[in-house]
Design a protein around this motif. Structure first.
Motif, short mmCIF file in Angstrom:
data_model
loop_
_atom_site.label_atom_id
_atom_site.label_comp_id
_atom_site.label_asym_id
_atom_site.label_seq_id
_atom_site.Cartn_x
_atom_site.Cartn_y
_atom_site.Cartn_z
N ARG A 1 0.84 -1.20 0.00
CA ARG A 1 0.00 0.00 0.00
C ARG A 1 0.87 1.26 0.00
NH1 ARG A 1 -3.15 -3.70 2.41
NH2 ARG A 1 -5.41 -3.62 2.04
N GLY A 2 0.53 2.16 -0.89
CA GLY A 2 1.28 3.40 -1.01
C GLY A 2 2.24 3.39 -2.19
N ILE A 3 2.66 2.21 -2.66
CA ILE A 3 3.57 2.14 -3.80
C ILE A 3 2.75 2.24 -5.08
CG2 ILE A 3 5.27 0.75 -5.03
CD1 ILE A 3 5.96 -0.59 -2.40
N VAL A 4 3.10 3.19 -5.92
CA VAL A 4 2.43 3.33 -7.21
C VAL A 4 3.06 2.34 -8.18
CG1 VAL A 4 1.96 4.90 -9.12
CG2 VAL A 4 1.92 5.75 -6.76
N ASP A 5 2.21 1.49 -8.79
CA ASP A 5 2.66 0.42 -9.67
C ASP A 5 3.68 -0.46 -8.95
OD1 ASP A 5 3.12 -1.25 -11.82
OD2 ASP A 5 4.37 0.18 -12.92
N ALA B 1 -4.46 -2.16 -7.96
CA ALA B 1 -3.32 -3.00 -8.32
C ALA B 1 -3.62 -4.49 -8.22
CB ALA B 1 -2.13 -2.66 -7.42
N THR B 2 -4.64 -4.86 -7.45
CA THR B 2 -4.89 -6.28 -7.19
C THR B 2 -6.20 -6.80 -7.80
OG1 THR B 2 -5.90 -5.70 -5.04
CG2 THR B 2 -3.56 -6.27 -5.05
N HIS B 3 -7.01 -5.92 -8.38
CA HIS B 3 -8.27 -6.35 -8.98
C HIS B 3 -8.40 -5.77 -10.39
CE1 HIS B 3 -8.96 -6.83 -4.66
NE2 HIS B 3 -9.88 -7.72 -4.96
#
Length: 276
Positions: A11-15, A234-236
């Motif tokens: 969480r918080g990391i873009v890509d 990022a996960t869906h």
């Protein structure tokens, strides 16, 4: 299991896949005496054939980093920085070879190490660590950054932090507890209601956060909403943005899109399409 899940939380990391495909990223627990104040040590190594810009939507946390970057480790001078809570998107350009050994303080956990000023003094600021910790010399940075294995780097970080004066403060512990509550409880949506449930006035809560966290409670609520939206994207692959907006406490989908776009730089649907 919970600690292991947080160890791998992006969480918080873009890509996140884009970053993790280019760098070695690990988290390690500090020695027991520091766990009250430090959430993780985080270690990154990279060796890139071409530059890469990493982007992070920062947590409400102060970081202390020891690092070197350049094409030749032997010729690079290790250095140390203190980075306050970044209000917007944090971007770091990675080139050549490099390494970072970072200390992520818990929200509220930095203040006992630097009680002379409110944490809001460092908000949005990155500065040489020696301006805050005179002990963070180049020699210390070298001792932390240069070991080849994680165990030795973690031990060096432990040694450094244990050498620092630290003033336990119940208000710092309270700030840490309150931010963790906001982080894990999606029903926290209004600062006034949250303050009331904790037996505080809104003004007292705001002063506490300014002094010990560095940002306002409203900012923390909004930031964790964006973190969750980033994680979902990022996960869906099939996201009902209107339903997610309602789940995160937004009045409508338009408010989520506005906050996400202002923070990340692109609308959520565009971001989700890009990462997949």
């Amino acid at each position: 299991m919970e600690a292991d899940a947080r160890r791998h939380d992006t969480r918080g990391i873009v890509d996140p896949s884009g970053l993790l495909n280019r760098v070695r990223f690990r988290r390690h627990e500090p020695a027991a005496p520091m766990r009250r104040y430090v959430e993780w040590y985080w270690l990154i190594d990279w060796d890139l054939p071409e530059p890469y810009a990493s982007h992070v939507v920062p947590h409400p946390a102060v970081n202390l980093t020891f690092q070197w970057d350049g094409a030749d480790e032997a010729g690079a001078e290790p250095y140390a920085e203190v980075t306050g809570v970044a209000l917007g998107l944090y971007t770091r350009k990675l080139t050549g070879r490099g390494r970072v050994c970072g200390v992520k303080f818990r929200p509220g956990g930095f203040r006992p190490y630097a009680p002379g000023a409110p944490v809001s003094r460092w908000t949005g600021v990155a500065l040489p660590a020696q301006e805050v910790f005179p002990q963070a010399t180049g020699e210390v940075a070298h001792a932390i950054v240069t070991p080849a294995d994680d165990r030795a780097r973690v031990a060096a970080l432990d040694t450094f932090l244990l050498s620092l004066p630290c003033t336990p403060d119940p208000q710092a512990d309270l700030a840490t507890t309150l931010v963790q509550h906001i982080r894990t409880d999606r029903t926290v949506r209004r600062v006034g209601d949250f303050a009331q449930t904790r037996g505080l006035s809104v003004r007292a809560l705001q002063r506490l956060f300014s002094t010990y966290v560095g940002v306002s409670p409203k900012w923390v609520v909004l930031r964790y909403r964006i973190h969750e939206a980033l994680n979902q994207a990022a996960t869906h692959t099939d996201i009902n943005w209107a339903a997610l907006a309602a789940d995160l406490g937004y009045a409508d989908q338009a408010h989520l899109i506005r906050d996400f776009t202002r923070t990340v730089g692109v609308p959520p649907a565009t971001y989700a399409q890009g990462v997949h």
